[in-house]
Design a protein around this motif. Structure first.
Motif, PDB file in Angstrom:
ATOM      1  N   ILE A 199      -4.030 -39.148 -27.845  1.00  0.00           N
ATOM      2  CA  ILE A 199      -2.904 -39.034 -26.911  1.00  0.00           C
ATOM      3  C   ILE A 199      -1.653 -38.516 -27.637  1.00  0.00           C
ATOM      4  O   ILE A 199      -0.918 -37.667 -27.106  1.00  0.00           O
ATOM      5  N   SER A 200      -1.422 -38.992 -28.860  1.00  0.00           N
ATOM      6  CA  SER A 200      -0.237 -38.526 -29.614  1.00  0.00           C
ATOM      7  C   SER A 200      -0.312 -37.030 -29.855  1.00  0.00           C
ATOM      8  O   SER A 200       0.685 -36.308 -29.683  1.00  0.00           O
ATOM      9  N   HIS A 201      -1.496 -36.530 -30.248  1.00  0.00           N
ATOM     10  CA  HIS A 201      -1.631 -35.086 -30.508  1.00  0.00           C
ATOM     11  C   HIS A 201      -1.599 -34.285 -29.200  1.00  0.00           C
ATOM     12  O   HIS A 201      -1.153 -33.142 -29.190  1.00  0.00           O
ATOM     13  N   PHE A 202      -2.097 -34.886 -28.129  1.00  0.00           N
ATOM     14  CA  PHE A 202      -2.067 -34.229 -26.818  1.00  0.00           C
ATOM     15  C   PHE A 202      -0.610 -34.045 -26.368  1.00  0.00           C
ATOM     16  O   PHE A 202      -0.238 -33.004 -25.848  1.00  0.00           O
ATOM     17  N   GLN A 203       0.201 -35.064 -26.663  1.00  0.00           N
ATOM     18  CA  GLN A 203       1.623 -35.001 -26.288  1.00  0.00           C
ATOM     19  C   GLN A 203       2.382 -34.015 -27.176  1.00  0.00           C
ATOM     20  O   GLN A 203       3.188 -33.233 -26.696  1.00  0.00           O
ATOM     21  N   ASN A 204       2.136 -34.131 -28.493  1.00  0.00           N
ATOM     22  CA  ASN A 204       2.899 -33.326 -29.468  1.00  0.00           C
ATOM     23  C   ASN A 204       1.978 -32.635 -30.458  1.00  0.00           C
ATOM     24  O   ASN A 204       1.944 -32.998 -31.633  1.00  0.00           O
ATOM     25  N   PRO A 205       1.230 -31.621 -30.017  1.00  0.00           N
ATOM     26  CA  PRO A 205       0.353 -30.931 -30.975  1.00  0.00           C
ATOM     27  C   PRO A 205       1.190 -30.055 -31.916  1.00  0.00           C
ATOM     28  O   PRO A 205       2.253 -29.581 -31.512  1.00  0.00           O
ATOM     29  N   PRO A 206       0.741 -29.834 -33.139  1.00  0.00           N
ATOM     30  CA  PRO A 206       1.544 -29.024 -34.066  1.00  0.00           C
ATOM     31  C   PRO A 206       1.512 -27.549 -33.677  1.00  0.00           C
ATOM     32  O   PRO A 206       0.440 -26.977 -33.498  1.00  0.00           O
ATOM     33  N   GLY A 207       2.689 -26.978 -33.512  1.00  0.00           N
ATOM     34  CA  GLY A 207       2.795 -25.535 -33.284  1.00  0.00           C
ATOM     35  C   GLY A 207       2.422 -25.054 -31.896  1.00  0.00           C
ATOM     36  O   GLY A 207       2.167 -23.867 -31.702  1.00  0.00           O
ATOM     37  N   MET A 208       2.361 -25.949 -30.901  1.00  0.00           N
ATOM     38  CA  MET A 208       2.084 -25.486 -29.523  1.00  0.00           C
ATOM     39  C   MET A 208       2.673 -26.485 -28.524  1.00  0.00           C
ATOM     40  O   MET A 208       3.068 -27.591 -28.920  1.00  0.00           O
ATOM     41  N   ALA A 209       2.660 -26.081 -27.260  1.00  0.00           N
ATOM     42  CA  ALA A 209       3.229 -26.959 -26.231  1.00  0.00           C
ATOM     43  C   ALA A 209       2.270 -28.110 -25.935  1.00  0.00           C
ATOM     44  O   ALA A 209       1.050 -27.929 -25.941  1.00  0.00           O
ATOM     45  N   GLY A 210       2.823 -29.294 -25.687  1.00  0.00           N
ATOM     46  CA  GLY A 210       1.996 -30.459 -25.395  1.00  0.00           C
ATOM     47  C   GLY A 210       1.625 -30.559 -23.921  1.00  0.00           C
ATOM     48  O   GLY A 210       2.198 -29.882 -23.073  1.00  0.00           O
TER      49      GLY A 210
END
Lengths: 518, 69
Positions: free
Chosen positions: A118-129
């Motif tokens: 969920i954390s990466h889904f919200q704030n993935p590195p280098g792209m929109a969440g």
């Protein structure tokens, strides 16, 4: 060069390694109990400095270990047995897998099962969440953190110790593989330093991980029984944990850890089955298959990716590198433990068992928990992202509330985390006693109890900080200096195993390890 | 063996002045007014740390292969 074998000398109860590491651990424990903020601040600062300024080194060595274990599994050494040529495994494959899995990362999977994807889904590195692409990226990143790299680190730590201990008849210590590189008096001091740093890595790794587990149980009790999280509650959980793992430690490897590990596997599989059956089953299975494909495809790229051009070094330090070093921190602990239970297996069987099976299980676990949570966010009522942002420790329980008998599942999850922590602490005290008793495969109960008390003291000091990032910093601080000795161990191992193929069998005679196995 | 360790340690230590000099040079390059020193160089100690790690990795490779040579 003469190799020091376990039969060469009488087992010592109070070794130099025991006294030095006990003194250092007691000092840190006392520091933490007297001034918790100062200790956790110093460790956090050191960890953050090393992550930021040596990021390339951590990624390079952990990826190197993954490449090396693949070579071991399929290369010319694959047929070599970790023991005598006619020896067979001491534990059944099911017991073996459940023990290594429970000691390796059990409680962590429960902590991060929902929160990390969920954390990466919200704030993935280098792209929109929040997009479909972010969801795919979330699983690739999560599997990178919990997959082949983690188990390759554990596997190589264990393989080196198992080879020297069971094949070469040397002591099951961190320093044994290094003694083949340095046999002089100065070399012996170097080996003592290796053992002491290995012990400290285990102590801090355990303390940090136990603290995170305690925070999560506290969060779970808040969601399930409406008990407000507080320092007093965390300390009460710590006390219950302390009593449980001390009792388990006193029963020995064949009873306490083995029974609890099997019970854990049963409960974990039950919880997983409930989530798959009552959750979005087809979506979970599609996520599972999709995740395997994307993870394997992107593994070569992600194994060397540090985001230098994107300015995402902070993200990298906070997530990927923290995980990789966390596994390094647990390396001596899980490594010695896996080595202890893997006697009699061939290198290929060992490498494939240690790396493939737990990785596949982790991917399925994250597909079920993280997949269901992302499904709720994308196609359902949502609310999980907010729960993760608000309190990462209670995210799992907020998630389970969406299932039938959610409260009961919450209680089951609390019990499961608790038992995982007991098995980790129990196997930790076992390994610490082994390492500080010249690699004695059946260490004295008194040593296990001493280490049990010291782990409790340092964990209590970390619990007093009340912070998950501090607990994570604590978990990895010991791994930073230990990595130097791990690499030396591996060089010693590669040199010795190369000799085994080059030289006639008689020159590599296996020395029996009878004196310490009772 | 002791000689080998001393030799190896000597090699390792002899690298330090080079690394320090390199790091200082790197700092000097970072000094021009148009540049922000913090942006170009992470500092002497960090440079030394990184180069020491590189030397250590090289030393490991030497340890592995030294028997063959």
């Amino acid at each position: 060069m003469k190799q020091e074998t376990t039969t060469d000398k009488k087992p010592q109860k109070f070794t130099g390694v025991f006294i030095i590491s006990l003194f250092l651990t007691a000092c840190v424990g006392a520091w933490g109990l007297i001034d918790s903020d100062s200790m956790t601040g110093a460790f956090g600062g050191f960890t953050s400095y090393m992550l930021k300024n040596l990021s390339w080194y951590w990624l390079l060595i952990t990826t190197g270990l993954l490449i090396l274990i693949c070579y071991m599994a399929f290369g010319p050494y694959a047929h070599i047995r970790l023991g005598k040529d006619d020896e067979r495994p001491e534990f059944s494959t099911l017991s073996w897998l459940s023990m290594l899995f429970a000691s390796g990362m059990g409680a962590g999977l429960l902590f991060w099962g929902v929160a990390e994807p969920i954390s990466h889904f919200q704030n993935p590195p280098g792209m929109a969440g929040g997009t479909a692409q972010a969801a795919r990226e979330a699983f690739v990143i999560t599997n990178l953190h919990w997959g082949f790299h983690a188990w390759a680190i554990y596997g190589m730590c264990a393989l080196v110790i198992a080879y020297f201990s069971f094949r070469r008849g040397m002591a099951a210590t961190i320093s044994a593989p290094i003694t083949v590189l340095f046999s002089s008096k100065a070399g012996k001091s170097f080996c003592t330093a290796a053992d002491v740093l290995g012990v400290l890595a285990v102590v801090f790794g355990l303390a940090g991980s136990l603290t995170m587990g305690i925070f999560q149980i506290s969060g779970g009790l808040n969601t399930v029984f409406d008990l407000r999280p507080s320092t007093a509650l965390s300390l009460m959980i710590m006390a219950a944990l302390f009593v449980s793992y001390m009792v388990s430690a006193s029963t020995g490897l064949g009873k306490g850890i083995k029974i609890l590990s099997q019970l854990n596997m049963l409960l974990a599989i039950t919880l997983l089955a409930i989530v798959i059956i009552f959750g979005p089953t087809v979506f979970i299975m599609e996520t599972f298959v999709n995740s395997i494909g994307e993870y394997v495809t992107r593994l070569p790229e992600m194994s060397f990716k540090l985001f230098p051009f994107e300015g995402l070094s902070g993200w990298m330090s906070g997530w990927t590198l923290t995980y990789l070093i966390w596994w390094l921190a647990w390396g001596p602990f899980v490594g010695v433990f896996i080595a202890r239970i893997s006697r009699g297996r061939t290198i290929r069987e060992f490498c494939l068992g240690v790396v493939l099976v737990p990785t596949l299980f982790s991917i399925l676990w994250f597909s079920a928990f993280g997949g269901s949570a992302i499904y709720m966010e994308m196609f359902g009522g949502g609310g999980i992202s907010e729960a993760v942002s608000a309190d990462v420790t209670s995210a799992l329980f907020q998630f389970l509330d969406n299932f039938p008998v959610g409260h009961l599942l919450g209680v089951l999850a609390c019990v499961l985390i608790f038992i995982f922590l007991v098995t980790s602490a129990d196997s930790g005290t076992f390994v610490l006693s082994m390492l500080t008793m010249d690699g004695n495969l059946n260490p004295a109960l008194s040593h296990k109890l001493i280490w049990g008390v010291l782990i409790a003291a340092i964990t209590t000091a970390t619990v007093l900080s009340g912070s998950v990032p501090v607990a994570m910093a604590m978990a990895i601080v010991g791994a930073l200096p230990f990595s130097v000795f791990l690499l030396l161990q591996i060089v010693g191992f590669l040199r010795e195993i190369r000799k085994e193929l080059r030289e006639p069998a008689s020159e590599n005679a296996i020395v029996p390890t009878t004196s310490k196995e009772g | 063996m002791l000689k080998k360790i001393v030799f190896t340690l000597g090699m390792f230590l002899s690298m330090l002045p080079f690394t320090a000099a390199l790091a200082q040079a790197q700092d000097a390059v970072a000094q021009p007014e148009t540049l922000n020193p913090d942006a170009l160089s992470p500092g002497v100690f960090v440079s030394l740390l990184n180069i020491s790690v590189l030397v250590f990795l090289g030393w490991l490779i030497w340890l592995y292969f030294r028997e063959k040579s």
